[in-house]
Design a protein around this motif. Structure first.
Motif, PDB file in Angstrom:
ATOM      1  N   ASP A 119     -22.867 -35.644 -25.361  1.00 39.46           N
ATOM      2  CA  ASP A 119     -21.465 -35.249 -25.504  1.00 39.46           C
ATOM      3  C   ASP A 119     -20.725 -35.334 -24.176  1.00 39.46           C
ATOM      4  O   ASP A 119     -19.563 -35.743 -24.125  1.00 39.46           O
ATOM      5  N   LYS A 120     -21.398 -34.979 -23.101  1.00 40.87           N
ATOM      6  CA  LYS A 120     -20.792 -35.045 -21.769  1.00 40.87           C
ATOM      7  C   LYS A 120     -20.506 -36.499 -21.376  1.00 40.87           C
ATOM      8  O   LYS A 120     -19.440 -36.814 -20.856  1.00 40.87           O
ATOM      9  N   ILE A 121     -21.448 -37.376 -21.670  1.00 38.70           N
ATOM     10  CA  ILE A 121     -21.260 -38.794 -21.352  1.00 38.70           C
ATOM     11  C   ILE A 121     -20.119 -39.380 -22.177  1.00 38.70           C
ATOM     12  O   ILE A 121     -19.291 -40.122 -21.657  1.00 38.70           O
ATOM     13  N   ILE A 122     -20.060 -39.040 -23.445  1.00 41.38           N
ATOM     14  CA  ILE A 122     -18.956 -39.510 -24.290  1.00 41.38           C
ATOM     15  C   ILE A 122     -17.623 -39.029 -23.719  1.00 41.38           C
ATOM     16  O   ILE A 122     -16.655 -39.776 -23.649  1.00 41.38           O
ATOM     17  N   HIS A 123     -17.566 -37.788 -23.301  1.00 42.04           N
ATOM     18  CA  HIS A 123     -16.343 -37.245 -22.697  1.00 42.04           C
ATOM     19  C   HIS A 123     -15.947 -38.059 -21.464  1.00 42.04           C
ATOM     20  O   HIS A 123     -14.775 -38.408 -21.291  1.00 42.04           O
ATOM     21  N   ILE A 124     -16.906 -38.376 -20.619  1.00 42.19           N
ATOM     22  CA  ILE A 124     -16.619 -39.156 -19.410  1.00 42.19           C
ATOM     23  C   ILE A 124     -16.119 -40.540 -19.782  1.00 42.19           C
ATOM     24  O   ILE A 124     -15.105 -41.006 -19.256  1.00 42.19           O
ATOM     25  N   VAL A 125     -16.805 -41.207 -20.693  1.00 46.40           N
ATOM     26  CA  VAL A 125     -16.406 -42.559 -21.114  1.00 46.40           C
ATOM     27  C   VAL A 125     -14.976 -42.566 -21.658  1.00 46.40           C
ATOM     28  O   VAL A 125     -14.183 -43.449 -21.354  1.00 46.40           O
ATOM     29  N   LEU A 126     -14.639 -41.552 -22.442  1.00 44.47           N
ATOM     30  CA  LEU A 126     -13.329 -41.520 -23.093  1.00 44.47           C
ATOM     31  C   LEU A 126     -12.207 -41.021 -22.185  1.00 44.47           C
ATOM     32  O   LEU A 126     -11.034 -41.175 -22.520  1.00 44.47           O
ATOM     33  N   ASN A 127     -12.532 -40.445 -21.055  1.00 45.87           N
ATOM     34  CA  ASN A 127     -11.500 -39.866 -20.192  1.00 45.87           C
ATOM     35  C   ASN A 127     -11.443 -40.485 -18.809  1.00 45.87           C
ATOM     36  O   ASN A 127     -10.832 -39.929 -17.899  1.00 45.87           O
ATOM     37  N   LEU A 128     -12.023 -41.640 -18.635  1.00 45.66           N
ATOM     38  CA  LEU A 128     -12.115 -42.269 -17.331  1.00 45.66           C
ATOM     39  C   LEU A 128     -10.840 -42.995 -16.914  1.00 45.66           C
ATOM     40  O   LEU A 128     -10.496 -43.032 -15.738  1.00 45.66           O
ATOM     41  N   SER A 129     -10.125 -43.507 -17.845  1.00 41.18           N
ATOM     42  CA  SER A 129      -9.026 -44.422 -17.519  1.00 41.18           C
ATOM     43  C   SER A 129      -7.848 -43.744 -16.824  1.00 41.18           C
ATOM     44  O   SER A 129      -7.598 -42.546 -16.984  1.00 41.18           O
ATOM     45  N   TRP A 130      -7.132 -44.543 -16.075  1.00 42.08           N
ATOM     46  CA  TRP A 130      -5.905 -44.088 -15.406  1.00 42.08           C
ATOM     47  C   TRP A 130      -4.883 -43.663 -16.455  1.00 42.08           C
ATOM     48  O   TRP A 130      -4.205 -42.656 -16.316  1.00 42.08           O
ATOM     49  N   ARG A 131      -4.787 -44.419 -17.531  1.00 43.12           N
ATOM     50  CA  ARG A 131      -3.856 -44.109 -18.619  1.00 43.12           C
ATOM     51  C   ARG A 131      -4.147 -42.728 -19.195  1.00 43.12           C
ATOM     52  O   ARG A 131      -3.249 -41.915 -19.413  1.00 43.12           O
ATOM     53  N   LYS A 132      -5.413 -42.442 -19.417  1.00 38.32           N
ATOM     54  CA  LYS A 132      -5.807 -41.148 -19.981  1.00 38.32           C
ATOM     55  C   LYS A 132      -5.478 -40.012 -19.005  1.00 38.32           C
ATOM     56  O   LYS A 132      -5.015 -38.949 -19.416  1.00 38.32           O
ATOM     57  N   GLY A 191      -3.003 -35.273 -17.730  1.00 40.48           N
ATOM     58  CA  GLY A 191      -2.933 -34.520 -16.479  1.00 40.48           C
ATOM     59  C   GLY A 191      -4.301 -34.382 -15.848  1.00 40.48           C
ATOM     60  O   GLY A 191      -5.266 -35.009 -16.258  1.00 40.48           O
ATOM     61  N   ALA A 192      -4.393 -33.552 -14.854  1.00 42.12           N
ATOM     62  CA  ALA A 192      -5.643 -33.409 -14.085  1.00 42.12           C
ATOM     63  C   ALA A 192      -6.468 -32.249 -14.609  1.00 42.12           C
ATOM     64  O   ALA A 192      -6.689 -31.271 -13.918  1.00 42.12           O
ATOM     65  N   LYS A 193      -6.917 -32.326 -15.837  1.00 43.89           N
ATOM     66  CA  LYS A 193      -7.735 -31.234 -16.369  1.00 43.89           C
ATOM     67  C   LYS A 193      -9.187 -31.665 -16.539  1.00 43.89           C
ATOM     68  O   LYS A 193      -9.827 -31.385 -17.525  1.00 43.89           O
ATOM     69  N   ASP A 194      -9.682 -32.374 -15.544  1.00 43.53           N
ATOM     70  CA  ASP A 194     -11.077 -32.803 -15.556  1.00 43.53           C
ATOM     71  C   ASP A 194     -11.971 -31.593 -15.391  1.00 43.53           C
ATOM     72  O   ASP A 194     -11.838 -30.839 -14.443  1.00 43.53           O
ATOM     73  N   ASN A 195     -12.897 -31.430 -16.296  1.00 49.48           N
ATOM     74  CA  ASN A 195     -13.769 -30.276 -16.210  1.00 49.48           C
ATOM     75  C   ASN A 195     -15.204 -30.627 -15.848  1.00 49.48           C
ATOM     76  O   ASN A 195     -16.053 -29.766 -15.829  1.00 49.48           O
ATOM     77  N   TYR A 196     -15.470 -31.883 -15.549  1.00 48.74           N
ATOM     78  CA  TYR A 196     -16.803 -32.305 -15.133  1.00 48.74           C
ATOM     79  C   TYR A 196     -16.713 -33.006 -13.787  1.00 48.74           C
ATOM     80  O   TYR A 196     -15.937 -33.941 -13.623  1.00 48.74           O
ATOM     81  N   ILE A 197     -17.515 -32.583 -12.843  1.00 49.59           N
ATOM     82  CA  ILE A 197     -17.556 -33.238 -11.544  1.00 49.59           C
ATOM     83  C   ILE A 197     -18.005 -34.690 -11.700  1.00 49.59           C
ATOM     84  O   ILE A 197     -17.552 -35.577 -10.994  1.00 49.59           O
ATOM     85  N   GLU A 198     -18.891 -34.937 -12.673  1.00 48.42           N
ATOM     86  CA  GLU A 198     -19.378 -36.299 -12.903  1.00 48.42           C
ATOM     87  C   GLU A 198     -18.240 -37.239 -13.299  1.00 48.42           C
ATOM     88  O   GLU A 198     -18.244 -38.412 -12.927  1.00 48.42           O
ATOM     89  N   LEU A 199     -17.266 -36.731 -14.042  1.00 42.81           N
ATOM     90  CA  LEU A 199     -16.116 -37.544 -14.422  1.00 42.81           C
ATOM     91  C   LEU A 199     -15.347 -37.977 -13.182  1.00 42.81           C
ATOM     92  O   LEU A 199     -14.974 -39.133 -13.039  1.00 42.81           O
ATOM     93  N   ASN A 200     -15.130 -37.061 -12.261  1.00 42.61           N
ATOM     94  CA  ASN A 200     -14.424 -37.395 -11.034  1.00 42.61           C
ATOM     95  C   ASN A 200     -15.211 -38.387 -10.177  1.00 42.61           C
ATOM     96  O   ASN A 200     -14.625 -39.279  -9.556  1.00 42.61           O
ATOM     97  N   ILE A 201     -16.514 -38.258 -10.156  1.00 42.00           N
ATOM     98  CA  ILE A 201     -17.347 -39.185  -9.386  1.00 42.00           C
ATOM     99  C   ILE A 201     -17.241 -40.595  -9.955  1.00 42.00           C
ATOM    100  O   ILE A 201     -17.056 -41.572  -9.224  1.00 42.00           O
ATOM    101  N   VAL A 202     -17.338 -40.715 -11.276  1.00 43.80           N
ATOM    102  CA  VAL A 202     -17.257 -42.038 -11.900  1.00 43.80           C
ATOM    103  C   VAL A 202     -15.853 -42.623 -11.724  1.00 43.80           C
ATOM    104  O   VAL A 202     -15.695 -43.817 -11.463  1.00 43.80           O
ATOM    105  N   LYS A 203     -14.820 -41.791 -11.829  1.00 40.27           N
ATOM    106  CA  LYS A 203     -13.452 -42.264 -11.597  1.00 40.27           C
ATOM    107  C   LYS A 203     -13.295 -42.826 -10.196  1.00 40.27           C
ATOM    108  O   LYS A 203     -12.737 -43.905 -10.000  1.00 40.27           O
TER     109      LYS A 203
END
Length: 80
Positions: A39-52, A57-69
């Motif tokens: 579920d965490k990986i799916i969240h990252i995949v779906l929320n990675l884009s600049w458009r998203k 807004g900046a409501k990233d709740n996973y540090i991993e998402l920010n790292i991949v971005k």
């Protein structure tokens, strides 16, 4: 992280969630990957884009998402 991309998958009649789950579920099931991590990986995949990020807004709740971005953007800058 490029498993699902709105630019290429937007006209298939399915949501990005459905496409990501279809493409990744079989792979993760094969290795008995834990559901919470899936579920965490799916969240990252779906929320990675600049458009998203602009939409939500900046409501990233996973540090991993920010790292991949950051890695994805550095990669893009390098190709320019």
């Amino acid at each position: 992280h490029d498993v699902v991309d709105f630019k290429y998958d937007h006209d298939k009649g399915k949501s990005m969630d459905e496409i990501a789950n279809e493409r990744l579920k079989t792979f993760f099931d094969r290795f008995n990957y834990p559901k919470d991590k899936f579920d965490k990986i799916i969240h990252i995949v779906l929320n990675l884009s600049w458009r998203k990020e602009l939409e939500d807004g900046a409501k990233d709740n996973y540090i991993e998402l920010n790292i991949v971005k950051d890695a994805d953007r550095l990669d893009a800058i390098g190709s320019i």
